[in-house]
Design an enzyme around this catalytic site. Structure first.
Site, mmCIF file in Angstrom:
data_model
loop_
_atom_site.group_PDB
_atom_site.id
_atom_site.type_symbol
_atom_site.label_atom_id
_atom_site.label_comp_id
_atom_site.label_asym_id
_atom_site.label_seq_id
_atom_site.Cartn_x
_atom_site.Cartn_y
_atom_site.Cartn_z
ATOM 1 N N GLU A 201 52.855 71.773 -3.104
ATOM 2 C CA GLU A 201 51.393 71.780 -2.974
ATOM 3 C C GLU A 201 50.901 70.803 -1.897
ATOM 4 O O GLU A 201 51.366 69.667 -1.805
ATOM 5 C CB GLU A 201 50.783 71.414 -4.331
ATOM 6 N N LYS B 168 43.559 77.785 -4.742
ATOM 7 C CA LYS B 168 43.759 77.314 -6.113
ATOM 8 C C LYS B 168 42.486 77.564 -6.934
ATOM 9 O O LYS B 168 41.382 77.222 -6.513
ATOM 10 C CB LYS B 168 44.110 75.826 -6.107
ATOM 11 N N CYS C 166 50.060 75.431 -8.784
ATOM 12 C CA CYS C 166 50.178 74.338 -9.758
ATOM 13 C C CYS C 166 49.437 74.624 -11.053
ATOM 14 O O CYS C 166 49.904 75.395 -11.882
ATOM 15 C CB CYS C 166 49.709 73.019 -9.123
ATOM 16 N N LYS D 35 59.051 65.379 -18.999
ATOM 17 C CA LYS D 35 58.071 66.398 -18.628
ATOM 18 C C LYS D 35 58.729 67.687 -18.150
ATOM 19 O O LYS D 35 58.099 68.743 -18.151
ATOM 20 C CB LYS D 35 57.135 65.858 -17.542
ATOM 21 N N GLY E 20 59.647 36.820 -7.762
ATOM 22 C CA GLY E 20 59.874 35.600 -8.520
ATOM 23 C C GLY E 20 60.886 35.856 -9.607
ATOM 24 O O GLY E 20 60.659 36.675 -10.501
ATOM 25 N N LEU E 21 62.036 35.170 -9.544
ATOM 26 C CA LEU E 21 63.133 35.392 -10.494
ATOM 27 C C LEU E 21 63.138 34.238 -11.495
ATOM 28 O O LEU E 21 63.436 33.095 -11.133
ATOM 29 C CB LEU E 21 64.455 35.470 -9.736
ATOM 30 N N GLY F 60 64.405 35.564 -16.784
ATOM 31 C CA GLY F 60 64.031 36.449 -17.877
ATOM 32 C C GLY F 60 64.361 37.895 -17.579
ATOM 33 O O GLY F 60 64.739 38.267 -16.460
ATOM 34 N N ASP G 76 62.444 40.707 -17.463
ATOM 35 C CA ASP G 76 61.582 41.525 -16.618
ATOM 36 C C ASP G 76 61.880 41.323 -15.135
ATOM 37 O O ASP G 76 62.006 42.289 -14.376
ATOM 38 C CB ASP G 76 60.108 41.210 -16.897
ATOM 39 N N ASN H 238 48.143 28.237 -17.015
ATOM 40 C CA ASN H 238 47.747 29.175 -15.960
ATOM 41 C C ASN H 238 47.899 28.563 -14.569
ATOM 42 O O ASN H 238 48.192 29.280 -13.608
ATOM 43 C CB ASN H 238 46.302 29.624 -16.188
ATOM 44 N N LYS I 258 41.356 42.203 -16.635
ATOM 45 C CA LYS I 258 42.574 41.818 -15.924
ATOM 46 C C LYS I 258 43.245 43.035 -15.302
ATOM 47 O O LYS I 258 43.662 43.008 -14.135
ATOM 48 C CB LYS I 258 43.561 41.132 -16.872
#
Length: 551
Positions: A45, A114, A150, A182, A291-292, A295, A297, A374, A522
């Site tokens: 598409e 479409k 689609c 999906k 940034g390592l 952890g 993540d 913070n 946020k």
């Protein structure tokens, strides 16, 4: 009468707005299809514009460029090669359509627009396109080809019209975004349309990353007998030709190659790799900065980055504070070494002391609290952005969906950056992906085989390490509980009462609900990230920031 039709499915990775580059891709696909002996090429598409172009498609200059690209392809077809069914924005009768244009022997032999314009989830077609009229088939070499686009095949009406007006084969251009599991949904819709129409069905999907949306390819063909006849690989560009043959009962597709279906974790990892790779490369960044922390993540983010871009394009920084444990320092170093990425240490303690002295006249003898926590996170964010500005490389953030949902993240701190591969991945799935990656090297990955995430990272309690002996569990429910409740609130849109009826503690549900709602401001300011689930909270869950509802 034509007895055979060879159709090339062009599963391409266009770049939104790069009309010249997309034109070159279509030309290369047509050349490959010619080598395969194809009679006809069908693209995914809006391949000329790139999908989805959002308001860019409203610019007259952009529309003209797309039209000129189609004209160039029309001229190309004078060479006697395959005909081309190409998808593009198309202005006609003062309306802008999402179109497929059929080109053969230097002529436009037909156009279809479409009809069913989706306006949910990540889709916004009704904002920019007019719906086309109900379409009959296009005729090519005496074959009546239906070309619903689609969304037109997710409901029965358009295919019904094609069938009733003599359609013989369905060729369906798609821009269908990736979501977990999906593929089965797409195939089920295809089977329904085959059952209703009795026609073979070829589904041509886009591949590639566009901002937060990933297109996973996986194009396929279903025969009139409702059997899967061919399937292209997921997450990779491919041009594959399938052959349809006429019989007494109608057209049927000959069996072709069926690429294996990926498992759940494999497909999520591939989506993260493709999303990051395309975002970095298509925006022109030479590398990434992460940034390592030691952890889970940041370890998974670094592994995905190395697999997507190559370890040489990944720079990691450990930014310790007085609260950073010796184990975290050791784990970050071990992780960087295992992945094979550049690793450096920049202490944020001088910045913490500078802020303490600077703010002392205002804060006086007030006790330390979340403010000082913070400040640490924002010192790290500023450090990463400084490295990005001075040395190049896009900052990749590392927050997961669980944290982003409940606001367990610092605005202008660990949320600071250009992209986030874990944005739509719950914490429990992060652990599953780490364990999976340690056992598998994904197809197409540029990183190292074997264990890349040290075992201790997977077994120690998660902690932000912003104060002594801090644990995530001090502020949040256990992640299996938190993720289950969040999934109920976000993906399933359940009420607190409904979740409580399923056995979840009502006080916990109410608390998570409040955190989810209060963190909306946020999330509005968070970087884009890879869509994985059925509901990416920054794009598909659009709630007001100022919101008095407390259901």
């Amino acid at each position: 009468m034509t007895q055979s039709l060879k159709v090339a499915l062009a599963q391409l990775n266009p770049k939104v707005g790069d009309v010249a580059g997309n034109l070159a891709k279509v030309r290369a696909a047509r050349a490959k299809a010619k080598e395969q002996g194809a009679d006809l090429v069908v693209t995914s598409e809006l391949v000329i514009a790139g999908y989805f172009p959002e308001d860019l498609v409203l610019k007259p200059a952009f529309q003209r460029q797309c039209r000129e690209a189609v004209e160039a392809l029309r001229t190309d077809t004078r060479d006697g090669g395959p005909a081309l069914f190409v998808t593009t924005p198309w202005r006609e009768d003062d309306k802008l359509y999402n179109a497929i244009v059929a080109l053969d022997k230097g002529e436009i032999i037909g156009k279809r627009f479409k009809v069913d314009l989706p306006n949910y989830g990540v889709f916004d077609d009704k904002r920019v396109f007019a719906p086309g009229p109900m379409p009959g088939p296009l005729v090519y070499n005496g074959v009546r080809l239906g070309v619903p686009i689609c969304e037109d095949v997710w409901t029965p009406e358009v295919v019904e019209c094609i069938s009733e007006t003599g359609g013989e084969i369905l060729l369906v251009p798609n821009g269908s975004p990736y979501e977990v599991e999906k593929t089965d949904v797409r195939v089920q819709h295809g089977v329904r349309r085959v059952i209703e129409s009795g026609l073979p069905f070829a589904y041509v999907n886009q591949v590639g990353g566009q901002d937060e949306v990933i297109y996973d390819g996986g194009s396929f063909v279903i025969g009139a007998d409702r059997q899967l006849k061919a399937k292209l690989a997921s997450f990779t560009e491919e041009v594959a030709t399938v052959e349809f043959r006429r019989s007494a009962g109608g057209w049927e597709c000959l069996p072709g190659r069926i690429a294996p279906e990926l498992g759940k974790l494999d497909s999520i990892y591939q989506a993260m790799m493709l999303g990051l790779r395309d975002y970095v490369n298509k925006t022109g960044f030479p590398s990434v900065v992460i940034g390592l922390s030691g952890g889970v993540d940041s370890a998974l983010t670094a592994a995905v980055a190395a697999d997507a871009l190559g370890p040489e394009r990944v720079r990691t920084l450990m930014m310790p504070s007085p609260y950073t444990s010796r184990e975290s320092l050791e784990d970050a170093r071990a992780c960087a070494d295992a992945i094979g990425v550049k690793y450096e240490i920049v202490s944020i303690e001088p910045a913490m002391e500078a802020f303490r002295q600077m703010l002392l006249p205002l804060f006086g003898n007030r006790a330390p609290d979340v403010t000082e926590e913070n400040i640490q996170s924002r010192a790290r964010g500023t450090t990463l952005m400084a490295v990005s500005n001075k040395l190049g490389g896009m900052v990749v953030t590392t927050g997961n969906k669980s944290e982003m949902a409940v606001g367990y993240a610092t605005l202008y701190g660990d949320m600071c950056g250009g992209y986030n591969v874990l944005k739509d991945v719950y914490k429990t799935t992060v652990f599953e992906l780490c364990a999976w990656r340690n056992r598998h090297l994904p197809d197409g990955a540029l990183g190292r085989k074997g264990r890349v995430i040290p075992e201790r990272i997977l077994t120690k309690p998660p902690s932000a390490e912003l104060k002594p002996d801090q644990k995530d569990s001090d502020s949040l429910p256990p992640y299996p509980v938190l993720d289950a409740v969040l999934h109920g609130l976000i993906e399933r849109d359940l009420s607190a009462e409904e979740l409580a009826a399923e056995g979840y503690d009502r006080a916990t549900v109410d608390r998570v609900w409040r955190l989810l709602e209060n963190a909306e401001y946020k999330r509005r300011q968070a970087p884009p990230g890879v869509k994985i689930t059925s509901r990416l909270i920054s794009r598909e869950r659009r709630y007001p920031i100022v919101n008095g509802f407390r259901g």
